[in-house]
Design a protein around this motif. Structure first.
Motif, short mmCIF file in Angstrom:
data_model
loop_
_atom_site.label_atom_id
_atom_site.label_comp_id
_atom_site.label_asym_id
_atom_site.label_seq_id
_atom_site.Cartn_x
_atom_site.Cartn_y
_atom_site.Cartn_z
N ASP A 59 0.83 -1.20 0.00
CA ASP A 59 0.00 0.00 0.00
C ASP A 59 0.87 1.26 0.00
OD1 ASP A 59 -2.58 1.23 0.08
OD2 ASP A 59 -2.22 1.73 2.19
N ALA A 60 1.92 1.26 0.80
CA ALA A 60 2.83 2.41 0.83
C ALA A 60 3.52 2.59 -0.52
CB ALA A 60 3.86 2.24 1.94
N SER A 61 3.89 1.49 -1.14
CA SER A 61 4.52 1.57 -2.47
C SER A 61 3.54 2.14 -3.49
CB SER A 61 4.99 0.18 -2.90
OG SER A 61 5.49 0.22 -4.20
N ALA A 62 2.30 1.70 -3.42
CA ALA A 62 1.28 2.23 -4.34
C ALA A 62 1.07 3.72 -4.12
CB ALA A 62 -0.03 1.47 -4.15
N ARG A 63 1.09 4.16 -2.88
CA ARG A 63 0.92 5.60 -2.59
C ARG A 63 2.09 6.40 -3.16
NH1 ARG A 63 -2.90 4.05 -2.77
NH2 ARG A 63 -4.23 3.18 -1.20
N ARG A 64 3.32 5.86 -3.03
CA ARG A 64 4.49 6.56 -3.59
C ARG A 64 4.38 6.67 -5.11
NH1 ARG A 64 7.17 3.69 0.43
NH2 ARG A 64 7.70 2.00 -1.00
#
Length: 141
Positions: A59-64
């Motif tokens: 999820d954090a990777s997708a947000r970045r």
């Protein structure tokens, strides 16, 4: 002869004493570092926590990635607005020159054609990839 304390315990008393001894034994083993998990609850909790961590990282990777895409979109939009504003400025200046020129009412002559060519070159300089514009020298976009 049996000690008098052993005579006081009934079968229920023996059961309670055995249970108390078992509890003391389990507590002592736990204090010594022995862990007994017959149902694998600790491993299940660990697996669940690792799965949640993997989801959180994804999820954090997708947000970045989304933030980087938004920044790129903003940059492209700003470039588009700058190009549109520059084209409008060139067009307004050319229209004003054409209206105020002494030859505004006369059929197209060389001066007027030169003004139009300059405007056309200016517009093609802003967007060389448009139809009718010759490719600008230099690196491709």
């Amino acid at each position: 002869m049996r000690p008098p304390l052993l005579n006081l315990l009934t079968p229920w008393g023996w059961a309670v004493a055995a249970l108390a001894g078992l509890v003391v034994l389990v507590l002592a083993a736990g204090a010594a570092g022995f862990r007994w998990d017959p149902f694998g609850l600790t491993q299940r909790r660990l697996d669940r926590a690792q799965a949640e961590l993997a989801v959180a990282r994804a999820d954090a990777s997708a947000r970045r990635i989304e933030q980087a895409a938004q920044a790129g979109q903003r940059a492209r939009l700003d470039a588009h607005h700058r190009t549109t504003t520059a084209a409008a400025d060139l067009t307004v200046a050319a229209q004003a020159q054409a209206r105020e020129a002494a030859d505004a009412q006369i059929l197209l002559d060389t001066d007027r054609a030169d003004r139009l060519r300059r405007l056309d070159r200016g517009l093609c300089g802003l967007a060389a990839d448009l139809a009718g514009c010759t490719a600008a020298p230099g690196p491709a976009r």
